[in-house]
Design a protein around this motif. Structure first.
Motif, PDB file in Angstrom:
ATOM      1  N   LEU A 373       0.939  -1.236   0.062  1.00  0.00           N
ATOM      2  CA  LEU A 373      -0.132  -0.098  -0.161  1.00  0.00           C
ATOM      3  C   LEU A 373       0.852   1.242  -0.028  1.00  0.00           C
ATOM      4  CD1 LEU A 373      -2.734   1.415   0.330  1.00  0.00           C
ATOM      5  CD2 LEU A 373      -2.512   1.380   2.759  1.00  0.00           C
ATOM      6  N   LEU A 374       0.698   2.270  -1.001  1.00  0.00           N
ATOM      7  CA  LEU A 374       1.533   3.241  -1.024  1.00  0.00           C
ATOM      8  C   LEU A 374       0.499   4.395  -0.983  1.00  0.00           C
ATOM      9  CD1 LEU A 374       3.640   2.390  -4.137  1.00  0.00           C
ATOM     10  CD2 LEU A 374       4.238   2.066  -1.678  1.00  0.00           C
ATOM     11  N   THR A 375       0.951   5.317   0.152  1.00  0.00           N
ATOM     12  CA  THR A 375       0.304   6.516   0.171  1.00  0.00           C
ATOM     13  C   THR A 375       1.087   7.736   0.353  1.00  0.00           C
ATOM     14  OG1 THR A 375      -0.242   6.909   2.496  1.00  0.00           O
ATOM     15  CG2 THR A 375      -1.805   5.354   1.477  1.00  0.00           C
ATOM     16  N   GLN A 376       0.703   8.997   0.071  1.00  0.00           N
ATOM     17  CA  GLN A 376       1.505  10.028   0.103  1.00  0.00           C
ATOM     18  C   GLN A 376       1.261  10.789   1.288  1.00  0.00           C
ATOM     19  OE1 GLN A 376      -1.105  10.162  -1.579  1.00  0.00           O
ATOM     20  NE2 GLN A 376      -1.379  11.991  -2.858  1.00  0.00           N
ATOM     21  N   ARG A 377       0.591  10.277   2.620  1.00  0.00           N
ATOM     22  CA  ARG A 377       0.610  11.061   3.924  1.00  0.00           C
ATOM     23  C   ARG A 377       1.175  10.279   4.847  1.00  0.00           C
ATOM     24  NH1 ARG A 377      -4.706  11.007   7.995  1.00  0.00           N
ATOM     25  NH2 ARG A 377      -3.488  11.796   9.746  1.00  0.00           N
ATOM     26  N   MET A 378       2.159  11.331   5.719  1.00  0.00           N
ATOM     27  CA  MET A 378       3.002  10.891   6.623  1.00  0.00           C
ATOM     28  C   MET A 378       1.975  10.375   7.764  1.00  0.00           C
ATOM     29  SD  MET A 378       5.589  13.268   8.873  1.00  0.00           S
ATOM     30  CE  MET A 378       6.020  13.752   7.157  1.00  0.00           C
ATOM     31  N   MET A 379       2.584   9.157   8.450  1.00  0.00           N
ATOM     32  CA  MET A 379       1.993   8.435   9.513  1.00  0.00           C
ATOM     33  C   MET A 379       1.825   9.659  10.839  1.00  0.00           C
ATOM     34  SD  MET A 379       3.712   4.714   9.247  1.00  0.00           S
ATOM     35  CE  MET A 379       2.942   4.186  10.878  1.00  0.00           C
ATOM     36  N   ASP A 380       1.019   9.682  11.497  1.00  0.00           N
ATOM     37  CA  ASP A 380       0.808  10.623  12.723  1.00  0.00           C
ATOM     38  C   ASP A 380       1.662  10.120  13.861  1.00  0.00           C
ATOM     39  OD1 ASP A 380      -0.814  12.199  11.136  1.00  0.00           O
ATOM     40  OD2 ASP A 380      -2.530  11.330  11.755  1.00  0.00           O
ATOM     41  N   SER A 381       1.848   8.578  14.089  1.00  0.00           N
ATOM     42  CA  SER A 381       2.487   8.027  15.336  1.00  0.00           C
ATOM     43  C   SER A 381       2.984   6.782  14.793  1.00  0.00           C
ATOM     44  CB  SER A 381       1.432   7.797  16.193  1.00  0.00           C
ATOM     45  OG  SER A 381       0.665   6.768  16.079  1.00  0.00           O
ATOM     46  N   PRO A 382       3.636   5.848  15.563  1.00  0.00           N
ATOM     47  CA  PRO A 382       4.215   4.473  15.298  1.00  0.00           C
ATOM     48  C   PRO A 382       2.996   3.521  14.821  1.00  0.00           C
ATOM     49  CG  PRO A 382       5.345   5.265  17.000  1.00  0.00           C
ATOM     50  CD  PRO A 382       4.119   6.234  16.858  1.00  0.00           C
ATOM     51  N   GLN A 383       1.721   3.827  15.379  1.00  0.00           N
ATOM     52  CA  GLN A 383       0.615   3.095  15.093  1.00  0.00           C
ATOM     53  C   GLN A 383       0.248   3.208  13.709  1.00  0.00           C
ATOM     54  OE1 GLN A 383       0.292   0.750  17.693  1.00  0.00           O
ATOM     55  NE2 GLN A 383       1.923   1.867  18.538  1.00  0.00           N
ATOM     56  N   PRO A 384      -0.238   2.070  13.044  1.00  0.00           N
ATOM     57  CA  PRO A 384      -0.702   2.094  11.750  1.00  0.00           C
ATOM     58  C   PRO A 384      -1.844   3.002  11.624  1.00  0.00           C
ATOM     59  CG  PRO A 384      -0.178  -0.235  12.265  1.00  0.00           C
ATOM     60  CD  PRO A 384      -0.063   0.680  13.570  1.00  0.00           C
ATOM     61  N   PRO A 385      -2.096   3.779  10.734  1.00  0.00           N
ATOM     62  CA  PRO A 385      -3.244   4.528  10.553  1.00  0.00           C
ATOM     63  C   PRO A 385      -4.355   3.759  10.004  1.00  0.00           C
ATOM     64  CG  PRO A 385      -1.748   5.115   8.875  1.00  0.00           C
ATOM     65  CD  PRO A 385      -0.960   4.150   9.796  1.00  0.00           C
ATOM     66  N   PRO A 386      -5.511   4.296   9.942  1.00  0.00           N
ATOM     67  CA  PRO A 386      -6.765   3.292   9.727  1.00  0.00           C
ATOM     68  C   PRO A 386      -6.634   2.820   8.316  1.00  0.00           C
ATOM     69  CG  PRO A 386      -7.446   5.067  10.787  1.00  0.00           C
ATOM     70  CD  PRO A 386      -6.015   5.605  10.707  1.00  0.00           C
ATOM     71  N   VAL A 387      -6.267   3.616   7.356  1.00  0.00           N
ATOM     72  CA  VAL A 387      -5.933   3.137   5.946  1.00  0.00           C
ATOM     73  C   VAL A 387      -5.074   1.866   5.826  1.00  0.00           C
ATOM     74  CG1 VAL A 387      -4.218   4.667   5.166  1.00  0.00           C
ATOM     75  CG2 VAL A 387      -5.819   3.696   3.514  1.00  0.00           C
ATOM     76  N   PHE A 388      -4.210   1.829   6.631  1.00  0.00           N
ATOM     77  CA  PHE A 388      -3.248   0.523   6.719  1.00  0.00           C
ATOM     78  C   PHE A 388      -3.947  -0.604   7.243  1.00  0.00           C
ATOM     79  CE2 PHE A 388       1.404   2.406   7.077  1.00  0.00           C
ATOM     80  CZ  PHE A 388       1.067   3.319   6.078  1.00  0.00           C
ATOM     81  N   SER A 389      -4.449  -0.090   8.351  1.00  0.00           N
ATOM     82  CA  SER A 389      -5.369  -1.438   8.913  1.00  0.00           C
ATOM     83  C   SER A 389      -6.358  -2.184   8.085  1.00  0.00           C
ATOM     84  CB  SER A 389      -5.677  -0.958  10.301  1.00  0.00           C
ATOM     85  OG  SER A 389      -4.974  -0.591  11.333  1.00  0.00           O
ATOM     86  N   ASP A 390      -7.213  -0.990   7.534  1.00  0.00           N
ATOM     87  CA  ASP A 390      -8.214  -1.692   6.747  1.00  0.00           C
ATOM     88  C   ASP A 390      -7.846  -2.243   5.510  1.00  0.00           C
ATOM     89  OD1 ASP A 390      -9.781  -0.534   8.193  1.00  0.00           O
ATOM     90  OD2 ASP A 390     -10.691   1.213   7.019  1.00  0.00           O
ATOM     91  N   PHE A 391      -6.662  -1.777   5.022  1.00  0.00           N
ATOM     92  CA  PHE A 391      -5.927  -2.554   3.597  1.00  0.00           C
ATOM     93  C   PHE A 391      -5.676  -3.891   4.047  1.00  0.00           C
ATOM     94  CE2 PHE A 391      -1.957  -3.610   1.546  1.00  0.00           C
ATOM     95  CZ  PHE A 391      -2.450  -4.044   0.146  1.00  0.00           C
ATOM     96  N   TRP A 392      -4.987  -4.112   5.162  1.00  0.00           N
ATOM     97  CA  TRP A 392      -4.504  -5.468   5.490  1.00  0.00           C
ATOM     98  C   TRP A 392      -5.750  -6.200   5.789  1.00  0.00           C
ATOM     99  CZ3 TRP A 392      -0.439  -7.103   3.152  1.00  0.00           C
ATOM    100  CH2 TRP A 392       0.614  -6.051   3.087  1.00  0.00           C
ATOM    101  N   THR A 393      -6.822  -6.041   6.447  1.00  0.00           N
ATOM    102  CA  THR A 393      -7.956  -6.654   6.881  1.00  0.00           C
ATOM    103  C   THR A 393      -8.372  -7.037   5.326  1.00  0.00           C
ATOM    104  OG1 THR A 393      -8.375  -5.769   8.847  1.00  0.00           O
ATOM    105  CG2 THR A 393     -10.290  -6.441   7.672  1.00  0.00           C
ATOM    106  N   LEU A 394      -8.637  -5.969   4.455  1.00  0.00           N
ATOM    107  CA  LEU A 394      -9.165  -6.450   3.255  1.00  0.00           C
ATOM    108  C   LEU A 394      -8.376  -7.380   2.278  1.00  0.00           C
ATOM    109  CD1 LEU A 394     -10.327  -2.825   2.685  1.00  0.00           C
ATOM    110  CD2 LEU A 394     -11.998  -4.318   2.900  1.00  0.00           C
ATOM    111  N   ALA A 395      -7.021  -7.147   2.440  1.00  0.00           N
ATOM    112  CA  ALA A 395      -6.405  -8.083   1.644  1.00  0.00           C
ATOM    113  C   ALA A 395      -6.782  -9.661   2.157  1.00  0.00           C
ATOM    114  CB  ALA A 395      -4.911  -7.819   1.833  1.00  0.00           C
ATOM    115  N   TYR A 396      -6.773  -9.845   3.332  1.00  0.00           N
ATOM    116  CA  TYR A 396      -6.932 -10.875   3.789  1.00  0.00           C
ATOM    117  C   TYR A 396      -8.344 -11.652   3.907  1.00  0.00           C
ATOM    118  CZ  TYR A 396      -2.023 -12.038   5.304  1.00  0.00           C
ATOM    119  OH  TYR A 396      -0.682 -12.092   5.244  1.00  0.00           O
ATOM    120  N   GLN A 397      -9.057 -10.722   3.960  1.00  0.00           N
ATOM    121  CA  GLN A 397     -10.670 -11.252   4.056  1.00  0.00           C
ATOM    122  C   GLN A 397     -11.017 -11.699   2.541  1.00  0.00           C
ATOM    123  OE1 GLN A 397     -13.596  -9.443   2.294  1.00  0.00           O
ATOM    124  NE2 GLN A 397     -12.058  -8.312   1.388  1.00  0.00           N
ATOM    125  N   ALA A 398     -10.265 -11.291   1.527  1.00  0.00           N
ATOM    126  CA  ALA A 398     -10.405 -11.550   0.104  1.00  0.00           C
ATOM    127  C   ALA A 398      -9.818 -12.991  -0.345  1.00  0.00           C
ATOM    128  CB  ALA A 398      -9.479 -10.523  -1.029  1.00  0.00           C
TER     129      ALA A 398
END
Length: 401
Positions: A373-398
């Motif tokens: 997953l490539l975006t151009q918005r810097m992470m706000d903290s070391p915790q994955p942002p929601p778009v990361f978490s959703d991408f990985w959930t969606l990849a595995y549910q597929a």
């Protein structure tokens, strides 16, 4: 809309769900645009959504992104090439190549003054750099309160989104003025090992770090857009980087393509965070790793080297205090490794890493799957942002088998 090839064990209907959810992140203003890629059993699904800049041109599949810490596994591969050629050995002292780090002093305790030291019990090795256990790095204490944290900041190594830009010899000179925070091999401390690896590789090979990567990794794998800067004729494909303004919540430009840090060759080719790349370029690297070091007819590393790189190398005691970065994961050579299944996408043996400028890559040998997953918005903290978490959930549910 999604661009997909044949199935490969992925549900096309569920991949459509991925598109809908990721598109909402664009519509809500979380990120201006993104490129998402999932590869399984040789089949590739790619999705391109949004824009390269706020109010800018549409995102393209070959848009170039700053991949930040996704540089680390590439640097580790370069080091392992030299191990396989016996130009370096994992457990030999590096004093010959890195004399600035010879005869190290170590803090008596983490809260000691920087001149309150004891001799290092042994020399720093390549294994220490690859596993981030050589004794210096980000000290996991926030806000900063230890003298060594202040000394690191004074030397130009404060943690944050702006990376060191000293010439390689100056970088090593500055590190050589500092004591180690821990004995070599004692504690996992983020990031610094990869920076020094790039300098080491250049000194051993006698060519620039970027030149070695180009010759031994990028050209063989066909990674034509991966480098430490973006040349003039490619700037139209280079995404604008953004950060969230903590006061207003709005996105503000962090790095502009034509005038930013990547528009010219850098003074320091940063092995920890310096590369730019595209989804398909990095997928070539990821597939090489997933295939045990080979892509097509090109072999970059042997299968045993890849297995070593992607095996956990740190103990619970060594990772103590760094849970905010690693969570429950372990660390191999330049990448993290999932050691326990505690989420939909956390499959033991899954390996990869995120980039703080808004990128994520992991490969899963058990599922024969890679996601990028490539975006151009810097992470706000070391915790994955929601778009990361959703991408990985969606990849595995597929997964459809």
């Amino acid at each position: 809309m999604p661009i997909a090839s044949d199935n490969g064990g992925l549900s096309q209907a569920r991949l459509g769900r991925m598109h809908d959810v990721l598109a909402r992140h664009i519509e809500d203003g979380d990120v201006p645009g993104l490129v998402a890629l999932v590869s399984r059993r040789g089949e590739i699904h790619a999705d391109v959504i949004g824009r390269m800049a706020v109010d800018g041109p549409p995102m393209q599949r070959d848009t170039i992104f700053r991949i930040a810490s996704m540089t680390k596994p590439v640097t580790a591969v370069a080091a392992m090439i030299l191990v396989e050629e016996c130009r370096l050995r994992l457990d030999d002292p590096l004093d010959r190549w890195l004399p600035e780090l010879a005869d190290r002093k170590v803090l008596r305790s983490i809260d000691a003054e920087v001149n309150d030291t004891v001799p290092a019990r042994r020399a720093i090795t390549l294994r220490d750099l690859l596993t981030f256990r050589f004794g210096l790095g980000m000290i996991p204490a926030y806000p900063a309160r230890y003298p060594i944290q202040m000394a690191l900041a004074d030397a130009g190594f404060a943690p944050g989104p702006v990376f060191p830009s000293f010439p390689p010899d100056e970088l090593l000179r500055r590190y050589g003025t500092l004591p180690l925070a821990y004995q070599p091999g004692e504690r996992w401390l983020y990031n610094t090992g990869s920076l020094i690896l790039g300098v080491l590789i250049a000194r051993v090979t006698g060519i620039s770090f970027g030149g070695f990567l180009q010759e031994r990794v990028f050209e063989p794998l066909g990674m034509k857009d991966t480098a430490f800067h973006v040349p003039q004729h490619k700037l139209s494909r280079f995404a604008t980087a953004y950060a969230r303004d903590p006061a207003s919540g709005a996105l503000k430009v962090f790095d502009a393509p034509a005038t930013g840090k990547y528009a010219a060759p850098p003074a320091f080719e940063n092995g920890g965070a310096g590369l730019v790349s595209t989804a398909d370029d990095f997928n070539a690297f990821a597939q090489m790793m997933l295939n045990g070091g080979r892509l097509g007819t090109e072999r970059i590393l042997s299968r045993p080297s890849v297995e070593l790189m992607t095996s956990n190398q740190i103990t619970p005691e060594q990772r103590l205090g760094s849970e905010f970065l690693l969570g429950t994961r372990g660390w191999g050579f330049g990448l993290s490794i999932v050691t326990a299944r505690d989420d939909l996408c956390d499959v033991p043996g899954r390996y990869g890493w995120d980039g703080g400028y808004g990128t994520s890559w992991y490969s899963d040998p058990r599922e024969a799957m890679t996601g990028i997953l490539l975006t151009q918005r810097m992470m706000d903290s070391p915790q994955p942002p929601p778009v990361f978490s959703d991408f990985w959930t969606l990849a595995y549910q597929a997964i459809d088998d």
